[in-house]
Design a protein around this motif. Structure first.
Motif, short mmCIF file in Angstrom:
data_model
loop_
_atom_site.label_atom_id
_atom_site.label_comp_id
_atom_site.label_asym_id
_atom_site.label_seq_id
_atom_site.Cartn_x
_atom_site.Cartn_y
_atom_site.Cartn_z
N UNK A 193 0.85 -1.20 0.00
CA UNK A 193 0.00 0.00 0.00
C UNK A 193 0.88 1.25 0.00
N UNK A 194 0.48 2.25 -0.82
CA UNK A 194 1.23 3.50 -0.89
C UNK A 194 0.46 4.61 -0.21
N UNK A 242 -27.61 -2.72 -11.50
CA UNK A 242 -26.56 -3.06 -10.54
C UNK A 242 -25.80 -1.84 -10.06
N UNK A 243 -24.83 -2.08 -9.19
CA UNK A 243 -24.04 -1.02 -8.58
C UNK A 243 -22.57 -1.27 -8.81
N UNK A 244 -21.85 -0.22 -9.19
CA UNK A 244 -20.41 -0.31 -9.46
C UNK A 244 -19.68 0.72 -8.61
N UNK A 245 -18.47 0.37 -8.20
CA UNK A 245 -17.58 1.35 -7.58
C UNK A 245 -16.25 1.31 -8.30
N UNK A 246 -15.78 2.49 -8.72
CA UNK A 246 -14.52 2.60 -9.42
C UNK A 246 -13.61 3.56 -8.66
N UNK A 281 -6.56 9.98 -13.93
CA UNK A 281 -7.84 9.51 -14.43
C UNK A 281 -7.86 8.04 -14.80
N UNK A 282 -6.81 7.32 -14.43
CA UNK A 282 -6.76 5.88 -14.72
C UNK A 282 -7.57 5.11 -13.68
N UNK A 283 -8.23 4.05 -14.13
CA UNK A 283 -8.99 3.18 -13.22
C UNK A 283 -8.01 2.24 -12.53
N UNK A 284 -8.03 2.26 -11.20
CA UNK A 284 -7.14 1.37 -10.45
C UNK A 284 -7.92 0.26 -9.74
N UNK A 285 -9.25 0.40 -9.68
CA UNK A 285 -10.08 -0.65 -9.08
C UNK A 285 -11.50 -0.52 -9.60
N UNK A 286 -12.19 -1.66 -9.67
CA UNK A 286 -13.54 -1.68 -10.26
C UNK A 286 -14.28 -2.90 -9.72
N UNK A 287 -15.40 -2.68 -9.06
CA UNK A 287 -16.20 -3.80 -8.53
C UNK A 287 -17.67 -3.57 -8.84
N UNK A 288 -18.41 -4.65 -9.08
CA UNK A 288 -19.81 -4.55 -9.54
C UNK A 288 -20.64 -5.66 -8.93
N UNK A 335 -10.30 -3.43 -1.61
CA UNK A 335 -9.54 -4.65 -1.33
C UNK A 335 -8.77 -5.10 -2.56
N UNK A 336 -9.42 -5.03 -3.73
CA UNK A 336 -8.80 -5.46 -4.99
C UNK A 336 -7.52 -4.67 -5.26
N UNK A 337 -7.56 -3.37 -4.97
CA UNK A 337 -6.42 -2.50 -5.25
C UNK A 337 -5.48 -2.37 -4.06
N UNK A 338 -5.78 -3.06 -2.97
CA UNK A 338 -4.99 -2.99 -1.74
C UNK A 338 -4.86 -1.55 -1.26
N UNK A 339 -6.01 -0.86 -1.22
CA UNK A 339 -6.06 0.53 -0.79
C UNK A 339 -6.76 0.65 0.56
N UNK A 340 -6.35 1.64 1.32
CA UNK A 340 -7.04 1.98 2.56
C UNK A 340 -8.07 3.06 2.26
#
Length: 412
Positions: A1-2, A16-20, A26-33, A66-71
Motif C-alpha cells: 500500500x502507498x 446493478x451497482x459499481x464502484x470505481x 484519471x486511470x482506473x485502479x479498481x472496479x467492482x460490480x 480490497x482489490x487495489x490494496x487501498x485503505x
C-alpha cells in the motif's frame, strides 16, 4: 500500500451497482460490480429493494478497495451517479424505507398522468419543469407511495398516517442519489440534475415548486436540500465509525445521463452525446438557456459546477435499448449479448420483421405511456435471426427518431 490518494465513484444503475477508483491521471485502479434484483409485483410495475441497493453499495466499495490494496483513508472524495427518477421514501429516525423503491420504468401511475392531461395541465407542467408529463418521473411515484403504502405493516412502527408523518417531517423522499448520500453521510441532499427529474422542481427558479407540490400532494418537509452537482462545500462525510472506518467527503452527484454528458466533455452549447444502457439517452448542452422543445424532447438541467451558473440540456429519452437485448436472453433466443452480431449478420435483412420494444411505454419523441412491446411482419419463414436483427435495428430506429427531433429543436 502507498500513500497516494484517489477518487472513488459510485455508479448506482438500474440493474446493478459499481464502484470505481481513479488515480490523479484519471486511470482506473479498481472496479467492482454487483447486480440487484428486479421486482415485478404486477404487469407494468418495477421495484427495487433500497436496502439491497445500499448493501451492494457498501460491498462494491469494500471489494474495490480490497482489490487495489487501498485503505479508505486514501480516498480524497467520493462522487455519485445514479439511475434517475427511481423514487423511495424512508423513515428519518430509523433510516428504513417504508416500501420498495418505484423504478423509473414503472407504469403504475399512468392513470394519474392521464387525469392531469384531461385537466389540460400538460403545458403548465412542461413550462415549469421542462418535462413531458409521464409516469416516468418521480412526482406521481411519491404521491402513490404516500397514498398506498401498507398501513398495517407500518403500524408496527408507528400508528400515524403516512401523509401525517410526511407533513411532520418524519419521513424523507428522494431519488437513489439521495438514498446513497443519506446512508454515506446522514444528510438529506440531492443535486440539481436529479431534482430536475422529479416533476416537482422548477428549472427556471431552481427550487421546489409550491404549485407542483400542491398538485401532487407532496409535502415540502419530505424533500431533500438541492445542491450543485459538484460542491466545494461537499454533501458531508462518511462516519469514521462506519463501514469505511474513515471520514471521506462526498463531494458531488449527477443523474446518470447528465454524468455521461459531462463525462463525454459536452461542456459547451451544441455538444451532444448518446449513451446506450438499459435505455438510450441523447442529451445536448444548450448552455445557460433552457430551450423548450417543440418536438417531444425534454428540457432538463445538464449540470452545475460549484459557484457557477446552471447548464441546461435537451434530452431525448429512449426507455428500452440494451434491455431489449436482455429480453432476447430472457426468451432464450440468445445465450449472451455478443451473439447478436453474428446472428444479425447471418441474414441479409429482417425479412419484413419490425420490433417495437415498448416494454415500458414509448418515450421521446412519441410519449405513449400505454404502448407495449410489439413484433410485426412475421411469416412462417421468420427465424430467430430475423427477430434478433430487428431488435438491433429497433435501437437505431429509436435513436434516429430522437436525433431528428433534436435537429429540429436546436436548428443544428
Amino acid at each position: 500500500m502507498t500513500n497516494e490518494t484517489y477518487v472513488g465513484a459510485i455508479d448506482q444503475g438500474t440493474t446493478g451497482t459499481r464502484f470505481m477508483v481513479f488515480d490523479h491521471d484519471g486511470r482506473v485502479v479498481a472496479n467492482a460490480y454487483r447486480k440487484h434484483e428486479q421486482i415485478y409485483p404486477e404487469p407494468g410495475w418495477v421495484e427495487h429493494d433500497p436496502e439491497e441497493i445500499w448493501e451492494n453499495t457498501e460491498a462494491v466499495i469494500l471489494d474495490a478497495l480490497d482489490e487495489a490494496d487501498l485503505d479508505a483513508e486514501q480516498l480524497e472524495a467520493i462522487g455519485i451517479t445514479n439511475q434517475r427518477e427511481t423514487t423511495l421514501i424512508w423513515d428519518r429516525e430509523t433510516g428504513k424505507p417504508i416500501a420498495n423503491a418505484i423504478v423509473w420504468q414503472d407504469r403504475r401511475t399512468t392513470d394519474r398522468i392521464e387525469k392531469l392531461q384531461d385537466e389540460g395541465k400538460e403545458e403548465w407542467v412542461r413550462e415549469k419543469t421542462g418535462l413531458e408529463p409521464d409516469a416516468y418521473f418521480s412526482a406521481t411515484k411519491a404521491e402513490w407511495l404516500l397514498d398506498n403504502t401498507d398501513q398495517i405493516k407500518l403500524a408496527r412502527m408507528r400508528p400515524d398516517d403516512v401523509r401525517d408523518r410526511a407533513e411532520d417531517g418524519e419521513l424523507m423522499m428522494g431519488t437513489i442519489d439521495s438514498w446513497v448520500i443519506y446512508n454515506l453521510t446522514g444528510n438529506h441532499i440531492t443535486d440539481v440534475t436529479n431534482a430536475s427529474r422529479t416533476m416537482l422542481f422548477n428549472i427556471h427558479d431552481m427550487d421546489w415548486d409550491d404549485e407542483l407540490l400542491d398538485e401532487f400532494n407532496v409535502p415540502e418537509a419530505l424533500l431533500p436540500e438541492v445542491r450543485p452537482s459538484s460542491d466545494e462545500d461537499t454533501y458531508g462525510s462518511t462516519d469514521a465509525d462506519g463501514f469505511l472506518g474513515a471520514e471521506i467527503p462526498v463531494a458531488g452527484a449527477l443523474g446518470d445521463q447528465q454524468a455521461a454528458l459531462f463525462g463525454q466533455t459536452c461542456f459547451d452549447a451544441g455538444d451532444a452525446k448518446n449513451t446506450y444502457g438499459t435505455g438510450s439517452f441523447m442529451l445536448m448542452n444548450t448552455g445557460d438557456e433552457a430551450v423548450m422543445s417543440e418536438n417531444g424532447l425534454l428540457t432538463t438541467v445538464g449540470f452545475q459546477r460549484s459557484g457557477e451558473p446552471v447548464q441546461y440540456a435537451l434530452e431525448g429519452s429512449i426507455f428500452i435499448t440494451g434491455a431489449a437485448i436482455e429480453w432476447l436472453e430472457d426468451m432464450t433466443l440468445i445465450e449472451d449479448a455478443a451473439e447478436t452480431e453474428e446472428l444479425a449478420r447471418s441474414v441479409d435483412s429482417t425479412d419484413g420483421v419490425y420490433f417495437v420494444p415498448a416494454f415500458a411505454g414509448l418515450g421521446a419523441p412519441h410519449w405513449d405511456q400505454r404502448a407495449r412491446g410489439t413484433i410485426v411482419g412475421m411469416t412462417r419463414g421468420t427465424r430467430r435471426e430475423h427477430v434478433v436483427r430487428a431488435t438491433l435495428e429497433s435501437i437505431a430506429f429509436q435513436t434516429r427518431d430522437v436525433a431528428e427531433a433534436m435537429q429540429e429543436d436546436s436548428d443544428i
